[in-house]
Design an enzyme around this catalytic site. Structure first.
Site, PDB file in Angstrom:
ATOM      1  N   ASN A  70       0.809  -1.240   0.000  1.00  0.00           N
ATOM      2  CA  ASN A  70       0.000   0.000   0.000  1.00  0.00           C
ATOM      3  C   ASN A  70       0.836   1.283   0.000  1.00  0.00           C
ATOM      4  O   ASN A  70       0.453   2.264  -0.629  1.00  0.00           O
ATOM      5  CB  ASN A  70      -1.033  -0.020   1.131  1.00  0.00           C
ATOM      6  CG  ASN A  70      -0.433  -0.121   2.501  1.00  0.00           C
ATOM      7  OD1 ASN A  70       0.661  -0.634   2.674  1.00  0.00           O
ATOM      8  ND2 ASN A  70      -1.143   0.375   3.486  1.00  0.00           N
ATOM      9  N   GLY A 108       2.634  -5.709   7.399  1.00  0.00           N
ATOM     10  CA  GLY A 108       1.574  -6.376   6.631  1.00  0.00           C
ATOM     11  C   GLY A 108       0.396  -6.684   7.524  1.00  0.00           C
ATOM     12  O   GLY A 108       0.203  -6.042   8.566  1.00  0.00           O
ATOM     13  N   SER A 109      -0.376  -7.661   7.130  1.00  0.00           N
ATOM     14  CA  SER A 109      -1.613  -7.963   7.864  1.00  0.00           C
ATOM     15  C   SER A 109      -1.307  -8.734   9.155  1.00  0.00           C
ATOM     16  O   SER A 109      -0.272  -9.403   9.266  1.00  0.00           O
ATOM     17  CB  SER A 109      -2.531  -8.798   6.978  1.00  0.00           C
ATOM     18  OG  SER A 109      -1.883 -10.009   6.648  1.00  0.00           O
ATOM     19  N   GLU A 165       4.656  -4.669  12.150  1.00  0.00           N
ATOM     20  CA  GLU A 165       3.818  -3.489  11.896  1.00  0.00           C
ATOM     21  C   GLU A 165       2.564  -3.994  11.198  1.00  0.00           C
ATOM     22  O   GLU A 165       2.595  -4.308  10.008  1.00  0.00           O
ATOM     23  CB  GLU A 165       4.565  -2.488  10.995  1.00  0.00           C
ATOM     24  CG  GLU A 165       5.771  -1.844  11.660  1.00  0.00           C
ATOM     25  CD  GLU A 165       5.385  -0.863  12.754  1.00  0.00           C
ATOM     26  OE1 GLU A 165       4.264  -0.331  12.746  1.00  0.00           O
ATOM     27  OE2 GLU A 165       6.224  -0.643  13.642  1.00  0.00           O
ATOM     28  N   CYS A 207      -2.907   1.742   6.444  1.00  0.00           N
ATOM     29  CA  CYS A 207      -3.035   0.971   7.683  1.00  0.00           C
ATOM     30  C   CYS A 207      -3.684   1.787   8.794  1.00  0.00           C
ATOM     31  O   CYS A 207      -4.392   1.245   9.629  1.00  0.00           O
ATOM     32  CB  CYS A 207      -1.663   0.477   8.126  1.00  0.00           C
ATOM     33  SG  CYS A 207      -0.449   1.784   8.276  1.00  0.00           S
ATOM     34  N   GLU A 239     -10.761  -5.325   8.850  1.00  0.00           N
ATOM     35  CA  GLU A 239     -10.158  -4.068   8.411  1.00  0.00           C
ATOM     36  C   GLU A 239     -10.676  -3.768   7.001  1.00  0.00           C
ATOM     37  O   GLU A 239     -10.612  -4.634   6.121  1.00  0.00           O
ATOM     38  CB  GLU A 239      -8.634  -4.249   8.398  1.00  0.00           C
ATOM     39  CG  GLU A 239      -7.867  -3.011   7.986  1.00  0.00           C
ATOM     40  CD  GLU A 239      -6.355  -3.276   7.947  1.00  0.00           C
ATOM     41  OE1 GLU A 239      -5.923  -4.438   8.034  1.00  0.00           O
ATOM     42  OE2 GLU A 239      -5.616  -2.285   7.810  1.00  0.00           O
TER      43      GLU A 239
HETATM   44  P1  NAD Z   1       0.031  -9.110   3.635  1.00  0.00           P
HETATM   45  O1  NAD Z   1       0.159  -9.474   5.058  1.00  0.00           O
HETATM   46  O2  NAD Z   1      -0.855  -9.905   2.767  1.00  0.00           O
HETATM   47  O3  NAD Z   1       1.494  -9.134   2.920  1.00  0.00           O
HETATM   48  C1  NAD Z   1       2.623  -8.517   3.478  1.00  0.00           C
HETATM   49  C2  NAD Z   1       3.862  -9.217   2.956  1.00  0.00           C
HETATM   50  O4  NAD Z   1       3.852 -10.578   3.343  1.00  0.00           O
HETATM   51  C3  NAD Z   1       4.001  -9.195   1.431  1.00  0.00           C
HETATM   52  O5  NAD Z   1       5.363  -8.950   1.113  1.00  0.00           O
HETATM   53  C4  NAD Z   1       3.550 -10.587   1.021  1.00  0.00           C
HETATM   54  O6  NAD Z   1       4.227 -11.010  -0.143  1.00  0.00           O
HETATM   55  C5  NAD Z   1       3.953 -11.439   2.207  1.00  0.00           C
HETATM   56  N1  NAD Z   1       3.069 -12.600   2.441  1.00  0.00           N
HETATM   57  C6  NAD Z   1       1.758 -12.718   2.118  1.00  0.00           C
HETATM   58  N2  NAD Z   1       1.282 -13.916   2.519  1.00  0.00           N
HETATM   59  C7  NAD Z   1       2.313 -14.572   3.115  1.00  0.00           C
HETATM   60  C8  NAD Z   1       2.448 -15.839   3.748  1.00  0.00           C
HETATM   61  N3  NAD Z   1       1.422 -16.686   3.843  1.00  0.00           N
HETATM   62  N4  NAD Z   1       3.667 -16.192   4.240  1.00  0.00           N
HETATM   63  C9  NAD Z   1       4.706 -15.353   4.167  1.00  0.00           C
HETATM   64  N5  NAD Z   1       4.626 -14.128   3.587  1.00  0.00           N
HETATM   65  C10 NAD Z   1       3.457 -13.729   3.060  1.00  0.00           C
HETATM   66  O7  NAD Z   1      -0.352  -7.560   3.631  1.00  0.00           O
HETATM   67  P2  NAD Z   1      -0.686  -6.626   2.383  1.00  0.00           P
HETATM   68  O8  NAD Z   1      -1.988  -7.047   1.793  1.00  0.00           O
HETATM   69  O9  NAD Z   1       0.487  -6.513   1.501  1.00  0.00           O
HETATM   70  O10 NAD Z   1      -0.854  -5.203   3.132  1.00  0.00           O
HETATM   71  C11 NAD Z   1      -2.014  -4.844   3.795  1.00  0.00           C
HETATM   72  C12 NAD Z   1      -1.922  -5.055   5.295  1.00  0.00           C
HETATM   73  O11 NAD Z   1      -0.749  -4.443   5.799  1.00  0.00           O
HETATM   74  C13 NAD Z   1      -3.076  -4.392   6.029  1.00  0.00           C
HETATM   75  O12 NAD Z   1      -3.526  -5.230   7.057  1.00  0.00           O
HETATM   76  C14 NAD Z   1      -2.457  -3.126   6.616  1.00  0.00           C
HETATM   77  O13 NAD Z   1      -3.101  -2.606   7.742  1.00  0.00           O
HETATM   78  C15 NAD Z   1      -1.086  -3.607   6.921  1.00  0.00           C
HETATM   79  N6  NAD Z   1      -0.142  -2.469   6.976  1.00  0.00           N
HETATM   80  C16 NAD Z   1       0.388  -2.105   8.176  1.00  0.00           C
HETATM   81  C17 NAD Z   1       1.223  -0.995   8.234  1.00  0.00           C
HETATM   82  C18 NAD Z   1       1.830  -0.527   9.530  1.00  0.00           C
HETATM   83  O14 NAD Z   1       2.722   0.327   9.466  1.00  0.00           O
HETATM   84  N7  NAD Z   1       1.415  -1.024  10.682  1.00  0.00           N
HETATM   85  C19 NAD Z   1       1.516  -0.286   7.079  1.00  0.00           C
HETATM   86  C20 NAD Z   1       0.956  -0.700   5.882  1.00  0.00           C
HETATM   87  C21 NAD Z   1       0.126  -1.801   5.837  1.00  0.00           C
END
Ligand code: NAD
Length: 458
Positions: A120, A193-194, A215, A249, A339
């Site tokens: 994002n 990430g999530s 995060e 996020c 979310e």
């Molecule tokens: P995601 O968790 O799907 O992916 C994050 C990363 O993990 C990516 O690089 C992805 O390739 C990898 N990934 C995905 N599935 C995986 C698995 N099963 N095993 C290992 N790695 C895996 O998140 P997203 O869709 O890219 O981003 C959105 C989420 O990130 C939202 O929940 C958002 O709130 C959160 N986010 C948090 C912050 C923060 O600063 N706290 C900032 C931005 C986004």
């Protein structure tokens, strides 16, 4: 995009292990030099970064600068100015019972770090943690999200042109690549990430007891109090929600407003969104797109809750969803269980603000908490709730101050970063006691001479 084989991933990892063993990253002038190189490559590629973010997410150059490039540059300058000071070994007080020993605290790099980022804010969320890695003296493998391929490819090129791959390298790929990477024994993991994937990362890290920063995300509530300036509240909530089309996020996830103020708030929200983006959102050059078709379908499914007060247009081929205000949403509706991460804004009303506080506290601790109203009321509500960060009478802004630690709590994250916190996150704080040999006081040895007297010194 080239995805590395398991043997190639292992090779990069081993290269970094050897690089780290040379100890050159521990030299503070080396780190300062690398921070400056990073700054140069960002400045040289600014237009390319803006173009890539446009291609991946239709982010305008203005938004790309304000929410990604500018934030990184600002924190980077802060690191350049302070890395020497932060890295100094500091003398700390030694209590009387330990004297004449002396105590110091040094910071040393945790070692080889892995930084995994989401799509994002793909530039900000890969390079901002990297500042902590460089200023603390770590090596780093960076894994951007494959969902935003244009910027991922550009960042790989920028890193490859600037740094020795034994020091910092980008590895492309998705879940499978992460699974391979996580089999290696890193010294530190920084994951954004999530919460769902955060748990997978934490489980993998547990095998080696690897320290980490997580995060994560969640539902950040936005409360509008009876004493709020409604026009300002409407404008700032809409701004915070529609930056990156709600894919933030810390976006205000939903709004809880006193029932007597709802009509005015909604009217003003619509007024301000049109003022910012024009009558036709799809034609606005400032309104981003949803990351992929799956995300569009997911969001479309959530639009059935409550009633659409405004918006509701979807163009899947263009990955477009118009800003959508959903009225009369209930706590138990599906949209209130996950979310949102898109331009949908559910509105709930309260008679008594305790209803809203009760809902917040029944759910996971959010990444951010927003209150529009008086400072006094905000303070009172902060005592009753917990969140990673807070804005009073605004949204998102706390992320932009590198003097504030940023991150979540509980389900929204583990540990903080930004500014000096990033340096600390990638560092081991090593406590040192140095004892002279010209004297060897006998009270610590059996048979504990003068024990009664020594006890009084504690
Ligand atoms: P995601 O968790 O799907 O992916 C994050 C990363 O993990 C990516 O690089 C992805 O390739 C990898 N990934 C995905 N599935 C995986 C698995 N099963 N095993 C290992 N790695 C895996 O998140 P997203 O869709 O890219 O981003 C959105 C989420 O990130 C939202 O929940 C958002 O709130 C959160 N986010 C948090 C912050 C923060 O600063 N706290 C900032 C931005 C986004």
């Amino acid at each position: 995009m080239k995805v590395l084989s398991p043997a190639e991933i292992k090779h990069v990892f081993d290269q970094q292990k050897s690089y780290l063993a040379t100890n050159q990253t521990k030299d503070v002038s080396f780190r300062l030099f690398q921070l400056k190189r990073l700054k140069t490559v960002i400045l040289e590629n600014q237009v390319e970064i803006e173009k890539a973010l446009w291609n991946d997410l239709r982010k305008s150059p203005e938004e790309a600068f304000l929410t990604e490039i500018g934030i990184v540059l600002n924190d980077l300058n802060h690191h350049i100015r302070n890395v020497k000071k932060w890295s100094k070994t500091k003398r700390v007080v030694t209590p009387l019972f330990l004297q004449p020993s002396q105590s110091r605290m040094m910071h040393e790099p945790l070692g080889l770090s892995l930084i995994i980022s989401p799509w994002n804010y793909p530039f900000q969320l890969l390079f901002l943690p990297l500042l902590g890695a460089i200023s603390s003296g770590c090596c780093a493998i960076l894994k951007p999200s494959p969902e935003t391929p244009a910027i991922a490819k550009l960042m790989e090129k920028m890193v490859a042109e600037t740094f020795d791959p034994g020091y910092i390298a980008v590895i492309q790929g998705g879940k499978e690549t992460n699974t391979l990477l996580l089999q290696e024994r890193f010294d530190f993991i920084f994951f954004t990430g999530s919460s769902r994937v955060g748990k997978i990362i934490m489980k993998a890290a547990a095998d080696h007891l690897t320290p980490m920063v997580l995060e994560l995300g969640g539902k950040s509530p936005c409360l509008v109090g009876k004493e709020a300036n409604i026009d300002i509240a409407a404008k700032r909530i809409i701004w915070g929600k529609l930056i990156n089309a709600g894919q933030t996020c810390i976006a205000p996830d939903y709004v809880y407003v006193h029932e007597s103020l709802k009509d005015e708030l909604l009217e003003k929200m619509v007024f301000h969104m049109k003022k910012m983006y024009g009558e036709d959102f799809q034609k606005s050059k400032f309104y981003p797109r949803i990351v992929n078709e799956n995300a569009v379908s997911r969001l479309e499914g959530l639009m059935t809750d409550g009633t659409i007060y405004y918006g509701g247009q979807v163009d899947k081929a263009d990955r477009f969803i118009s800003p959508t205000i959903l009225d009369s949403v209930k706590q138990e509706d599906p949209i209130m269980q996950e979310e949102i991460f898109g331009p949908l804004l559910p509105i709930l009303t309260y008679k008594n603000i305790e209803e809203a506080i009760g809902f917040i506290n029944e759910n996971e601790k959010p990444l951010a908490f927003y209150y529009f109203g008086s400072n006094t009321k905000a303070k009172e509500l902060m005592k009753q709730t917990m969140s990673g960060g807070v804005c009073i009478n605004d949204a998102l802004l706390h992320i932009a101050n590198h003097h504030l630690p940023f991150g979540g709590v509980g389900n929204s994250g583990l540990a903080k970063y930004h500014g000096k916190e990033s340096f600390l996150a990638f560092s081991n704080q090593r406590g040192i006691v140095s004892t002279p040999t010209w004297v060897d006081l006998s009270f610590k040895y059996a048979p504990f001479k003068w024990f009664k007297f020594i006890k009084r010194l504690f």
